[in-house]
Design a protein around this motif. Structure first.
Motif, PDB file in Angstrom:
ATOM      1  N   THR A 222     -45.687 -26.719   8.815  1.00 13.98           N
ATOM      2  CA  THR A 222     -44.792 -25.761   9.440  1.00 13.98           C
ATOM      3  C   THR A 222     -43.444 -26.391   9.759  1.00 13.98           C
ATOM      4  O   THR A 222     -43.370 -27.559  10.176  1.00 13.98           O
ATOM      5  N   PHE A 223     -42.384 -25.612   9.544  1.00 15.03           N
ATOM      6  CA  PHE A 223     -41.016 -26.023   9.826  1.00 15.03           C
ATOM      7  C   PHE A 223     -40.295 -24.847  10.481  1.00 15.03           C
ATOM      8  O   PHE A 223     -40.763 -23.709  10.415  1.00 15.03           O
ATOM      9  N   LYS A 224     -39.170 -25.124  11.085  1.00 16.34           N
ATOM     10  CA  LYS A 224     -38.377 -24.049  11.667  1.00 16.34           C
ATOM     11  C   LYS A 224     -37.107 -23.866  10.847  1.00 16.34           C
ATOM     12  O   LYS A 224     -36.421 -24.832  10.509  1.00 16.34           O
ATOM     13  N   ILE A 225     -36.810 -22.599  10.520  1.00 19.35           N
ATOM     14  CA  ILE A 225     -35.571 -22.262   9.825  1.00 19.35           C
ATOM     15  C   ILE A 225     -34.671 -21.505  10.797  1.00 19.35           C
ATOM     16  O   ILE A 225     -35.129 -20.611  11.525  1.00 19.35           O
ATOM     17  N   LEU A 226     -33.396 -21.853  10.803  1.00 23.36           N
ATOM     18  CA  LEU A 226     -32.407 -21.235  11.678  1.00 23.36           C
ATOM     19  C   LEU A 226     -31.325 -20.583  10.829  1.00 23.36           C
ATOM     20  O   LEU A 226     -30.990 -21.081   9.746  1.00 23.36           O
ATOM     21  N   ALA A 227     -30.785 -19.477  11.297  1.00 18.41           N
ATOM     22  CA  ALA A 227     -29.696 -18.821  10.581  1.00 18.41           C
ATOM     23  C   ALA A 227     -28.747 -18.187  11.583  1.00 18.41           C
ATOM     24  O   ALA A 227     -29.153 -17.784  12.680  1.00 18.41           O
ATOM     25  N   LYS A 228     -27.487 -18.121  11.180  1.00 18.25           N
ATOM     26  CA  LYS A 228     -26.473 -17.510  12.037  1.00 18.25           C
ATOM     27  C   LYS A 228     -25.377 -16.939  11.158  1.00 18.25           C
ATOM     28  O   LYS A 228     -25.088 -17.466  10.079  1.00 18.25           O
TER      29      LYS A 228
ATOM     30  N   ASN B  45     -27.979 -14.203  15.293  1.00 20.22           N
ATOM     31  CA  ASN B  45     -28.750 -15.441  15.327  1.00 20.22           C
ATOM     32  C   ASN B  45     -30.200 -15.134  14.969  1.00 20.22           C
ATOM     33  O   ASN B  45     -30.775 -14.168  15.499  1.00 20.22           O
ATOM     34  N   MET B  46     -30.775 -15.971  14.099  1.00 20.96           N
ATOM     35  CA  MET B  46     -32.152 -15.753  13.674  1.00 20.96           C
ATOM     36  C   MET B  46     -32.901 -17.084  13.625  1.00 20.96           C
ATOM     37  O   MET B  46     -32.301 -18.134  13.358  1.00 20.96           O
ATOM     38  N   SER B  47     -34.200 -17.018  13.872  1.00 20.57           N
ATOM     39  CA  SER B  47     -35.052 -18.196  13.712  1.00 20.57           C
ATOM     40  C   SER B  47     -36.415 -17.744  13.228  1.00 20.57           C
ATOM     41  O   SER B  47     -36.842 -16.613  13.503  1.00 20.57           O
ATOM     42  N   ALA B  48     -37.089 -18.627  12.493  1.00 17.94           N
ATOM     43  CA  ALA B  48     -38.401 -18.284  11.948  1.00 17.94           C
ATOM     44  C   ALA B  48     -39.223 -19.540  11.730  1.00 17.94           C
ATOM     45  O   ALA B  48     -38.676 -20.606  11.410  1.00 17.94           O
ATOM     46  N   GLU B  49     -40.538 -19.414  11.911  1.00 17.91           N
ATOM     47  CA  GLU B  49     -41.458 -20.467  11.514  1.00 17.91           C
ATOM     48  C   GLU B  49     -41.711 -20.318  10.009  1.00 17.91           C
ATOM     49  O   GLU B  49     -41.992 -19.224   9.530  1.00 17.91           O
ATOM     50  N   TYR B  50     -41.600 -21.427   9.302  1.00 18.27           N
ATOM     51  CA  TYR B  50     -41.728 -21.399   7.841  1.00 18.27           C
ATOM     52  C   TYR B  50     -42.872 -22.309   7.433  1.00 18.27           C
ATOM     53  O   TYR B  50     -42.881 -23.503   7.768  1.00 18.27           O
ATOM     54  N   PHE B  51     -43.857 -21.763   6.727  1.00 15.37           N
ATOM     55  CA  PHE B  51     -45.014 -22.529   6.280  1.00 15.37           C
ATOM     56  C   PHE B  51     -44.919 -22.771   4.773  1.00 15.37           C
ATOM     57  O   PHE B  51     -44.669 -21.843   4.004  1.00 15.37           O
ATOM     58  N   THR B  52     -45.114 -24.014   4.391  1.00 16.81           N
ATOM     59  CA  THR B  52     -45.084 -24.350   2.969  1.00 16.81           C
ATOM     60  C   THR B  52     -45.980 -25.555   2.721  1.00 16.81           C
ATOM     61  O   THR B  52     -46.207 -26.377   3.626  1.00 16.81           O
TER      62      THR B  52
END
Length: 299
Positions: free
Chosen positions: A133-139, A113-120
């Motif tokens: 800022t947005f949040k990206i999730l991965a699994k 499981n991974m999560s990150a703050e993503y700025f664009t």
């Protein structure tokens, strides 16, 4: 005089000791590992600072899991992204998942499981771009001999305007107040947090930036870090001209997903949720749908 460190070949392996009459553990691992990962999205390289949790199962005959192998798997994959950026953190999660199964030969299950703050940069109502800022999730999950599955998700903050209060105000004051045709009736607003999670086979790819666009277009209005007075007015008017319940947000996202991802197989699983932080209530409003694309295509 410098101390001499004696290298000892340690032979004991407590984790690998065999035990009798115990229980299978479904997830053993490490959590909250913080790592920078270089990813290449839409032609630009970005460094994401990620939280990572990894797990494997542990058979009932083995005393402990080799936790250092988890960090080895994480470091090997992430170090490679520093030279060649990954396509996305969901791809990194899948690669770590493969490594976990290789390093834990006793495991029949691995999960990352991974999560990150993503700025664009995003344009505001006037077209001026600001860094949002947005949040990206991965699994990623590998179970038995089944093909590995990977998941990509995004969490986006927007705004909703309540259609119920709007219609109630209109009804209560009908005849006593003349409402301008080009202006919406007043209502209360909510900060809405919408999430879209897509589980696909490993060979399928879904772009996180496109998912963010899809969610932002599903609110009453998008929200922005920096707004001048004219921009503020534009956001408020846009939201009140497009009032939505949390149910409306979820259904709009579902419709847009079906329209956009025509190339994904029916087996792709979606989770869409919307939560409104209410302004006139003490509670929040919530709606969610979990389904396969095949289910949604049939309605």
């Amino acid at each position: 005089m410098r101390d001499v460190v004696k290298v000892v070949n340690i032979k004991s392996d407590v984790q690998n000791r065999k035990i009798d009459g115990s229980y299978l553990l479904t997830r053993v691992g490490v959590t909250n590992v913080r790592k920078p990962i270089k990813v290449s999205r839409t032609g630009k390289v970005t460094t994401l600072f990620c939280n990572i949790d990894v797990f494997v199962d542990l058979p009932p005959t083995q005393k402990g899991s080799h936790l250092s192998r988890n960090l080895e798997a994480i470091n090997e994959v992430i170090n490679s992204t520093l030279e060649t950026p990954a396509q996305g953190i969901e791809v990194v999660a899948a690669e770590i998942c493969h490594k976990l199964r290789q390093k834990h030969e006793y495991a029949t299950y691995a999960e990352v499981n991974m999560s990150a703050e993503y700025f664009t940069e995003r344009p505001g109502p006037s077209g001026k771009k600001t860094l949002e800022t947005f949040k990206i999730l991965a699994k990623s999950v590998s179970e038995g001999s089944e093909p590995l599955k990977k998941t990509i998700g995004v969490e986006v903050v927007g705004m909703t305007a309540c259609p119920c209060a709007m219609e109630t105000v209109r009804e209560l004051h009908k005849g006593s107040i003349v409402f301008a045709d080009d202006l919406p009736v007043i209502t209360h607003n909510q900060r809405n947090v919408a999430t879209l999670i897509v589980e696909t086979p490993e060979e399928c790819d879904v772009e996180a930036d496109e998912m963010i666009d899809l969610l932002e277009s599903s609110f009453s209005s998008s929200t922005h870090e920096l707004l001048k007075r004219d921009d503020e007015a534009a956001v408020v008017l846009r939201a009140h001209q497009n009032p939505k319940f949390v149910e409306d947000v979820v259904r709009t996202i579902l419709m847009k997903v079906v329209e956009k991802y025509t190339d994904l197989p029916d087996s792709v699983k979606l989770t869409v949720r919307s939560e409104s932080e209410e302004s006139i209530h003490k509670h929040n409003a919530f709606a969610e749908r979990t389904a396969t694309l095949g289910d949604l295509r049939q309605k």
